[in-house]
Design an enzyme around this catalytic site. Structure first.
Site, PDB file in Angstrom:
ATOM      1  N   HIS A 194       0.845  -1.200   0.000  1.00 15.13           N
ATOM      2  CA  HIS A 194       0.000   0.000   0.000  1.00 15.13           C
ATOM      3  C   HIS A 194       0.874   1.241   0.000  1.00 15.13           C
ATOM      4  O   HIS A 194       1.871   1.306   0.717  1.00 15.13           O
ATOM      5  CB  HIS A 194      -0.905   0.003   1.241  1.00 15.13           C
ATOM      6  CG  HIS A 194      -1.935   1.082   1.197  1.00 15.13           C
ATOM      7  ND1 HIS A 194      -3.158   0.926   0.588  1.00 15.13           N
ATOM      8  CD2 HIS A 194      -1.917   2.348   1.659  1.00 15.13           C
ATOM      9  CE1 HIS A 194      -3.839   2.041   0.679  1.00 15.13           C
ATOM     10  NE2 HIS A 194      -3.109   2.929   1.326  1.00 15.13           N
ATOM     11  N   ARG A 251     -13.840  13.452   5.717  1.00 14.02           N
ATOM     12  CA  ARG A 251     -12.502  14.054   5.883  1.00 14.02           C
ATOM     13  C   ARG A 251     -12.052  14.749   4.609  1.00 14.02           C
ATOM     14  O   ARG A 251     -11.443  15.821   4.645  1.00 14.02           O
ATOM     15  CB  ARG A 251     -11.475  12.962   6.259  1.00 14.02           C
ATOM     16  CG  ARG A 251     -11.616  12.481   7.684  1.00 14.02           C
ATOM     17  CD  ARG A 251     -10.760  11.253   7.921  1.00 14.02           C
ATOM     18  NE  ARG A 251      -9.375  11.475   7.632  1.00 14.02           N
ATOM     19  CZ  ARG A 251      -8.549  10.551   7.106  1.00 14.02           C
ATOM     20  NH1 ARG A 251      -8.994   9.337   6.811  1.00 14.02           N
ATOM     21  NH2 ARG A 251      -7.296  10.829   6.898  1.00 14.02           N
ATOM     22  N   SER A 290      -7.255   4.683   9.154  1.00 11.78           N
ATOM     23  CA  SER A 290      -8.004   4.480   7.914  1.00 11.78           C
ATOM     24  C   SER A 290      -7.331   3.415   7.043  1.00 11.78           C
ATOM     25  O   SER A 290      -7.972   2.452   6.593  1.00 11.78           O
ATOM     26  CB  SER A 290      -8.094   5.828   7.174  1.00 11.78           C
ATOM     27  OG  SER A 290      -8.522   5.661   5.857  1.00 11.78           O
ATOM     28  N   LYS A 321      -8.479  -1.077   6.762  1.00  9.09           N
ATOM     29  CA  LYS A 321      -8.780  -1.770   5.493  1.00  9.09           C
ATOM     30  C   LYS A 321      -7.785  -2.903   5.225  1.00  9.09           C
ATOM     31  O   LYS A 321      -8.143  -3.963   4.716  1.00  9.09           O
ATOM     32  CB  LYS A 321      -8.742  -0.762   4.337  1.00  9.09           C
ATOM     33  CG  LYS A 321      -9.994   0.102   4.280  1.00  9.09           C
ATOM     34  CD  LYS A 321      -9.872   1.213   3.260  1.00  9.09           C
ATOM     35  CE  LYS A 321      -8.942   2.280   3.724  1.00  9.09           C
ATOM     36  NZ  LYS A 321      -9.069   3.581   3.149  1.00  9.09           N
TER      37      LYS A 321
HETATM   38  N1  URA Z   1      -5.532   6.467   2.216  1.00  8.66           N
HETATM   39  C1  URA Z   1      -6.488   5.981   3.023  1.00  8.66           C
HETATM   40  O1  URA Z   1      -7.032   4.917   2.792  1.00  8.66           O
HETATM   41  N2  URA Z   1      -6.839   6.704   4.090  1.00  8.66           N
HETATM   42  C2  URA Z   1      -6.270   7.885   4.394  1.00  8.66           C
HETATM   43  O2  URA Z   1      -6.641   8.480   5.380  1.00  8.66           O
HETATM   44  C3  URA Z   1      -5.257   8.387   3.535  1.00  8.66           C
HETATM   45  C4  URA Z   1      -4.889   7.647   2.441  1.00  8.66           C
END
Ligand code: URA
Length: 434
Positions: free
Chosen positions: A82, A168, A183, A187
């Site tokens: 990521h 946000r 965040s 995920k």
């Molecule tokens: N990517 C995400 O999934 N969340 C964030 O807050 C910033 C980048």
């Protein structure tokens, strides 16, 4: 508990309990707490920060707001990569098929363009027909059968983050280390992975522009991953100029195809392979970096990684004729060079501004409902430290709308700084965390 009291507690800098965080986030997800109260809490967090305990409690409540994939009965190593976001960063498109070709299972839940940065899903959708909206079950099945699948966040995966993230994005509360960490990691944990490598960008095109902030973000992401039993490491990599040469959705797919065909630019290939080494060495701790790199190079040289990319696109419903013959994809109607106004050495690139100029060409969105133009973007000709002659093209603009092209041309001078002093090209990979 009253939302009002929780907002007030955070705004005065006090630590929230896990119960208060869960009450607020769950209430917001179920529409019991309105946007205006959540916005106030987000801004209080943005300004006052969060302790590690608060950040972990936020990660947990977002993770538990939805489903988690389960690959525990799967043979083989399940992992993901990521990036915190950049300009021209197409590493996922290259690395996912390379790793899948080496029998790593990659369930990749990706994002769309955000602010000035591009998003993997938008790039994939420049392949006609490519469907990133699979159900969790279809996604899991494709990972098992094909080794890799790339989708967007579904309604069932971290719905609390999905709703919070949209808020946000419009309340200027994205750039917060605890909010970004919770965040991203909620995920990634929901993917059911065993290994994770994070590419934390630093520099003029990154969300975190100072090295200290990038390092703090990397440490916080790695700490959460490890706490959840995921082998996690982060590389802090340079984003003081775009990665690779092409910026824009189809242009980036085209460059990814070149990389998978063994003809990618050195900077992009280096970052990709070093990130890949991390995953391969998590899967097989006995493997040296050199051996890991050779394995990746071998599936590129043999064409197996490119074939994996094409098969994956086909399984997602994509029209793979444009992947086999990239020149058959639609092109922008205006392809115009931007020349250097003086001779010298390229000293600096305002990479964030370049990303925003891409949005003017519709390569990204001003608001969530905007439709992306897959053909627009930029091709970079000069890198930091390169000598430049007056009139030489610094980049080529690909545009479909003449007014947007004129506007971008008129602002491009601010993106490039040319001076007389020699400058060294920046390091590509600064540090590994974890
Ligand atoms: N990517 C995400 O999934 N969340 C964030 O807050 C910033 C980048």
């Amino acid at each position: 508990m009253l939302p009002y009291q929780i907002i007030e507690k955070k705004s005065t800098g006090l630590e929230l309990t896990p119960g208060e965080i869960a009450f607020f986030v769950n209430g917001y997800t179920k529409n019991d707490i309105p946007d205006y109260q959540m916005s106030a809490l987000l801004m209080a967090i943005f300004i006052k920060g969060m302790t590690n305990e608060e950040m972990l409690a936020l990660t947990k409540v977002m993770l538990e707001s939805g489903d988690r994939l389960d690959f525990s009965k799967t043979d083989g190593f399940v992992a993901d990569k990521h990036s915190t976001g950049g300009v021209g960063d197409k590493v996922s498109l290259i690395l996912a098929p390379v790793l899948a070709a080496l029998d790593i299972k990659i369930p990749m839940i990706s994002g769309r363009g955000l602010g000035h940065t591009g998003g993997t899903l938008d790039k994939l959708e420049s392949i006609p027909g490519f469907n990133v909206n699979l159900s969790v079950n279809e996604f899991q099945q494709m990972v098992l059968s094909n080794g890799v699948s790339l989708i967007g966040q579904t309604r069932n995966i971290c719905p609390a983050d999905k709703k919070l993230y949209a808020l946000r994005d419009v309340t200027a509360t994205v750039r917060s280390i605890p909010l970004i960490s919770a965040s991203i990691m909620s995920k990634k944990i929901a993917e059911g992975i065993q290994g994770l490598v994070l590419d934390v960008k630093t520099g003029s095109g990154a969300f975190m522009q100072t090295y200290d902030d990038s390092k703090a973000l990397a440490e916080s992401l790695v700490a959460i991953g490890n706490l959840y039993g995921i082998q996690t490491s982060a590389l802090i990599t340079d984003m003081n100029q775009p990665l690779g040469r092409k910026i824009g959705n189809w242009l980036e797919v085209e460059e990814s195809l070149a990389c998978l065909g063994g003809e990618g630019p050195a900077d992009l290939m280096d970052v990709t392979l070093v990130l890949g080494n991390e995953i391969l060495r998590m899967a097989d701790p006995g493997l040296s970096s050199e051996a890991a790199q050779q394995k990746q190079q071998a599936v590129i040289d043999s064409g197996v990684a490119l074939e994996k990319f094409i098969t994956t696109a086909r399984l997602h419903g994509g029209d793979t004729r444009v992947l086999e013959k990239p020149e058959s994809h639609s092109r922008a109607t205006h392809v115009v060079d931007f020349p250097a106004s003086r001779s010298g050495v390229l000293q600096a690139v305002d990479t964030m501004q370049l990303g925003f100029l891409g949005i003017e060409l519709d390569a990204g969105r001003r608001k969530t409902t905007d439709v992306i133009d897959p053909d627009t973007g930029f091709m970079i000709h000069k890198r930091l430290g390169d000598p430049v002659q007056t009139g030489e093209p610094l980049l080529t603009i690909h545009a479909n709308k003449k007014p947007a092209l004129d506007s971008v041309l008129s602002q491009m001078e601010q993106v490039f700084e040319i001076g007389d002093e020699p400058v060294d090209a920046p390091k590509l990979i600064y540090e590994k965390i974890g």
